[in-house]
Scaffold this motif. Structure first.
Motif, PDB file in Angstrom:
ATOM      1  N   ALA A  44      -0.212 -41.191  10.528  1.00 42.95           N
ATOM      2  CA  ALA A  44      -1.671 -41.268  10.422  1.00 42.95           C
ATOM      3  C   ALA A  44      -2.294 -41.622  11.770  1.00 42.95           C
ATOM      4  O   ALA A  44      -3.322 -41.063  12.174  1.00 42.95           O
ATOM      5  CB  ALA A  44      -2.057 -42.296   9.366  1.00 42.95           C
ATOM      6  N   GLU A  45      -1.640 -42.523  12.477  1.00 45.48           N
ATOM      7  CA  GLU A  45      -2.123 -42.928  13.797  1.00 45.48           C
ATOM      8  C   GLU A  45      -2.115 -41.753  14.778  1.00 45.48           C
ATOM      9  O   GLU A  45      -3.014 -41.618  15.619  1.00 45.48           O
ATOM     10  CB  GLU A  45      -1.235 -44.059  14.309  1.00 45.48           C
ATOM     11  N   ALA A  46      -1.095 -40.886  14.655  1.00 44.18           N
ATOM     12  CA  ALA A  46      -0.965 -39.727  15.546  1.00 44.18           C
ATOM     13  C   ALA A  46      -1.681 -38.493  15.010  1.00 44.18           C
ATOM     14  O   ALA A  46      -1.617 -37.430  15.633  1.00 44.18           O
ATOM     15  CB  ALA A  46       0.512 -39.413  15.762  1.00 44.18           C
ATOM     16  N   LYS A  47      -2.326 -38.620  13.831  1.00 43.77           N
ATOM     17  CA  LYS A  47      -3.044 -37.506  13.195  1.00 43.77           C
ATOM     18  C   LYS A  47      -2.105 -36.332  12.890  1.00 43.77           C
ATOM     19  O   LYS A  47      -2.427 -35.166  13.142  1.00 43.77           O
ATOM     20  CB  LYS A  47      -4.229 -37.058  14.050  1.00 43.77           C
ATOM     21  N   THR A 142      -1.842 -30.423  10.554  1.00 40.74           N
ATOM     22  CA  THR A 142      -0.955 -30.515  11.715  1.00 40.74           C
ATOM     23  C   THR A 142       0.468 -30.836  11.278  1.00 40.74           C
ATOM     24  O   THR A 142       0.699 -31.789  10.532  1.00 40.74           O
ATOM     25  CB  THR A 142      -1.455 -31.607  12.687  1.00 40.74           C
ATOM     26  N   VAL A 143       1.402 -30.032  11.761  1.00 37.39           N
ATOM     27  CA  VAL A 143       2.827 -30.226  11.475  1.00 37.39           C
ATOM     28  C   VAL A 143       3.499 -30.819  12.705  1.00 37.39           C
ATOM     29  O   VAL A 143       3.326 -30.327  13.826  1.00 37.39           O
ATOM     30  CB  VAL A 143       3.504 -28.886  11.113  1.00 37.39           C
ATOM     31  N   GLY A 144       4.259 -31.868  12.510  1.00 35.74           N
ATOM     32  CA  GLY A 144       5.025 -32.472  13.599  1.00 35.74           C
ATOM     33  C   GLY A 144       6.480 -32.061  13.516  1.00 35.74           C
ATOM     34  O   GLY A 144       7.098 -32.153  12.449  1.00 35.74           O
ATOM     35  N   MET A 145       7.019 -31.588  14.637  1.00 31.35           N
ATOM     36  CA  MET A 145       8.448 -31.276  14.741  1.00 31.35           C
ATOM     37  C   MET A 145       9.078 -32.167  15.800  1.00 31.35           C
ATOM     38  O   MET A 145       8.378 -32.707  16.654  1.00 31.35           O
ATOM     39  CB  MET A 145       8.651 -29.800  15.106  1.00 31.35           C
ATOM     40  N   ILE A 177       7.760 -40.412  16.847  1.00 33.16           N
ATOM     41  CA  ILE A 177       7.452 -41.117  15.599  1.00 33.16           C
ATOM     42  C   ILE A 177       8.653 -41.906  15.094  1.00 33.16           C
ATOM     43  O   ILE A 177       8.598 -43.131  14.907  1.00 33.16           O
ATOM     44  CB  ILE A 177       6.975 -40.134  14.515  1.00 33.16           C
ATOM     45  N   LEU A 178       9.768 -41.238  14.848  1.00 32.94           N
ATOM     46  CA  LEU A 178      10.945 -41.933  14.315  1.00 32.94           C
ATOM     47  C   LEU A 178      11.599 -42.819  15.350  1.00 32.94           C
ATOM     48  O   LEU A 178      12.138 -43.890  15.021  1.00 32.94           O
ATOM     49  CB  LEU A 178      11.952 -40.912  13.784  1.00 32.94           C
TER      50      LEU A 178
END
Length: 417
Positions: A44-47, A142-145, A177-178
């Motif tokens: 959420a912080e990184a949108k 938005t998808v994060g990879m 993130i992780l």
């Protein structure tokens, strides 16, 4: 799940869960659920709306699942498209994988929603992934990879990213993130690493008892590994440095990152043993040097000076300090004992949950760094600490409010045998 024609060639024999509940969870379910909530907060912080997690360690950390093979360099006709999917707005998550991994997921993961591929082909599996996500309504945004993950490789990652883009999603790198979520360890994780340390101590003691001229490095390495595994240690994520080298001018010759081999250990040589004890995939690094002969006074003095770095961390390095502050302390000490201009280093890297081929975590510091100096040693972070000035001393530390706690009880000294 019994074999059906849909899984022809994917599930040899009948694959079924052996139990209705995971029997080999490393932690309570509540620990894993808390981790997922923490990741969602960072998303959420990184949108970031959807996170497609592929780094094996990150998936293990999230819900427990780990396997012996991740197809990191598998046949080109068999691309690895597995992954765990987390959405920023939902506690529920799900995992894509080959149906052959159903027994593994059932044994060691809290994942209750596993979507299994019906083919080995990307042309089938990519549309399957997208259709499942679209049906959930999770492809809007938005998808994060994880661009920094070694799984999948570049070719496959490009396929996956292209499929997301074709669905109208915006794709960004979410590798941090992780890595950020895993940095501070929970009390349960620290207790796990303390158990791992006991296995490393057994390894060091086994070398002390068993080493002798005439045996090969592999023979000694086998005895050491057997003793550690008999106690319960697991395969380490890295093949340890384990080499006997000559001593020249009072200094052991460096072996680099060499594996144990058929070299015969000789009298007067120096053995470097860089071990990690492993418990539930959590690693604790303990390294010592063994001399098969009489040490010079200079060598013993050097070891005493290098060991003082650990006393410095124990007494003066506290959670909340920056790398800049810690490096200043290290340089002050090295200057006082005459090691500042010597050949060697003081450094450390994050330790925790690791799978092959690496146990080195993301947080890293070096006493000669001139950048990355504002990073903070957070409370309950864990790193190794290396004080190598022709002195092979490594141990594992937990950073606490009142100082850094050294996990092993092995004396910080040269081991003369």
């Amino acid at each position: 799940m019994a074999q059906t024609s849909d899984y022809n060639g994917l599930a040899p024999g009948a694959f079924e869960a052996l139990s209705d509940t995971a029997t080999e969870l490393a932690f309570d379910r509540s620990e894993y659920l808390d981790r997922i909530r923490r990741v969602r907060a960072l998303m959420a912080e990184a949108k970031i709306d959807l996170l497609y997690v592929t780094t094996p360690e990150h998936i293990t950390w999230l819900h427990g699942y780990y396997a012996s093979w991740y197809k990191a360099n598998a046949p080109m006709r068999y691309p690895q498209l597995y992954g765990t999917v987390i959405h920023v707005d939902h506690d529920e998550f799900f995992h894509f994988d080959n149906p052959t991994e159903l027994p593994v997921l059932a044994k060691c993961s809290i994942s209750a929603d596993n979507r299994f591929f019906k083919s080995r082909e990307a042309s089938v599996n990519l549309p399957f992934i997208m259709s499942e996500l679209k049906a959930k309504g999770w492809l809007n945004g938005t998808v994060g990879m994880e661009y920094w993950s070694y799984v999948p490789n570049r070719a496959i990652s490009t396929m996956l990213e292209g499929a997301f883009l074709a669905e109208g999603a915006r794709v960004v790198d979410a590798s941090t993130i992780l890595r950020r979520a895993r940095r501070v360890k929970s009390p349960a994780e620290i207790a796990t690493m303390e158990k791992a340390t006991r296995f490393a101590e057994i390894g060091i003691e086994t070398i002390r008892k068993e080493i002798r001229p005439g045996m090969t490095e592999l023979e000694l390495f086998g005895l050491t590994t057997a003793a550690m595994m008999k106690a319960g240690s697991e395969f380490p994520a890295l093949i340890p440095i384990f080499n006997a080298v000559p001593v020249r001018d009072g200094r052991p010759v460096s072996s680099g990152h060499s594996m144990a081999g058929r070299k015969v250990i000789e009298a007067g040589e120096f053995l470097t043993a860089d071990l990690c004890g492993v418990y539930n995939r959590y690693h604790s690094n303990v390294m010592r040097g063994f001399l098969l002969g009489e040490p010079s006074k200079e060598m013993l003095d050097n070891y005493k000076k290098a060991a003082g770095v650990f006393d410095l961390f124990r007494n003066e390095v506290k959670a909340g300090m920056t790398v800049r502050e810690v490096n200043a302390l290290i340089r002050r000490y090295l200057s006082e004992v005459g090691l500042l201009d010597g050949a060697g280093w003081v450094l450390g890297y994050e330790l925790g949950l690791s799978l092959p081929p690496d146990w080195v975590g993301d947080f890293y510091f070096h006493y000669q760094d001139e950048k990355y100096l504002d990073r903070v040693f957070e409370e309950n972070m864990v790193t190794n600490l290396e004080s190598l000035f022709n002195t092979w001393l490594i141990d594992t530390l937990v950073y606490e409010k009142n100082g850094a706690r050294i996990l092993s009880n092995v004396p910080l000294e040269l081991i003369v045998v």
